[in-house]
Design a protein around this motif. Structure first.
Motif, PDB file in Angstrom:
ATOM      1  N   SER A   1       0.844  -1.180   0.000  1.00 35.48           N
ATOM      2  CA  SER A   1       0.000   0.000   0.000  1.00 35.48           C
ATOM      3  C   SER A   1       0.889   1.242   0.000  1.00 35.48           C
ATOM      4  O   SER A   1       1.807   1.350   0.802  1.00 35.48           O
ATOM      5  CB  SER A   1      -0.891  -0.026   1.240  1.00 35.48           C
TER       6      SER A   1
ATOM      7  N   ASP B   1      -2.641   2.085   6.183  1.00 30.18           N
ATOM      8  CA  ASP B   1      -1.963   0.800   6.036  1.00 30.18           C
ATOM      9  C   ASP B   1      -0.732   0.896   5.136  1.00 30.18           C
ATOM     10  O   ASP B   1      -0.282  -0.104   4.587  1.00 30.18           O
ATOM     11  CB  ASP B   1      -2.938  -0.233   5.477  1.00 30.18           C
TER      12      ASP B   1
ATOM     13  N   THR C   1       2.126  -1.853   4.004  1.00 27.93           N
ATOM     14  CA  THR C   1       1.661  -3.189   4.355  1.00 27.93           C
ATOM     15  C   THR C   1       1.672  -4.058   3.103  1.00 27.93           C
ATOM     16  O   THR C   1       1.277  -3.624   2.031  1.00 27.93           O
ATOM     17  CB  THR C   1       0.236  -3.131   4.934  1.00 27.93           C
TER      18      THR C   1
ATOM     19  N   TYR D   1      -5.613  -9.351   9.132  1.00 27.98           N
ATOM     20  CA  TYR D   1      -6.606  -8.302   9.365  1.00 27.98           C
ATOM     21  C   TYR D   1      -7.635  -8.245   8.236  1.00 27.98           C
ATOM     22  O   TYR D   1      -8.798  -7.955   8.465  1.00 27.98           O
ATOM     23  CB  TYR D   1      -5.925  -6.942   9.518  1.00 27.98           C
TER      24      TYR D   1
ATOM     25  N   LYS E   1      -9.725  -6.068   1.344  1.00 26.15           N
ATOM     26  CA  LYS E   1      -9.682  -4.608   1.346  1.00 26.15           C
ATOM     27  C   LYS E   1      -9.784  -4.102  -0.085  1.00 26.15           C
ATOM     28  O   LYS E   1      -9.039  -4.526  -0.956  1.00 26.15           O
ATOM     29  CB  LYS E   1      -8.371  -4.137   1.962  1.00 26.15           C
TER      30      LYS E   1
END
Length: 88
Positions: free
Chosen positions: A8, A13, A16, A35, A42
């Protein structure tokens, strides 16, 4: 781009490592197995990710493309290998 690793570039984030589990015209859907799992990936704009040149192993990539069930442990293991290589 499905099955490739990405980091990212923007947002809370940032930096990540994720794996791309789904793609459409403007967005990619990312999972890290911890997560953001495979059931609730996501959603991220393609402009806000950086593709890592390394692809996931062939078995995991084939499962993603064929939309077969993938366990979060498989994703965590694949990302763990990338993070270790990145730190060296």
């Amino acid at each position: 781009m499905i099955g490739m690793f990405a980091t990212s570039k923007a947002g809370h984030d940032k930096d990540t490592v994720y794996i791309i589990v789904q793609e459409d015209t403007e967005y990619v859907y990312l999972a890290d197995g911890k997560y953001k799992d495979t059931e609730h990936p996501k959603k991220k704009n393609k402009k806000h990710i950086q593709i890592i040149k390394k692809e996931s192993d062939d078995i995991l990539k084939e499962k993603l493309i064929k939309k077969q069930p993938i366990y979060n442990e498989e994703i965590r293991k694949a990302i763990g290998g990338i993070v270790c290589q990145k730190q060296m």
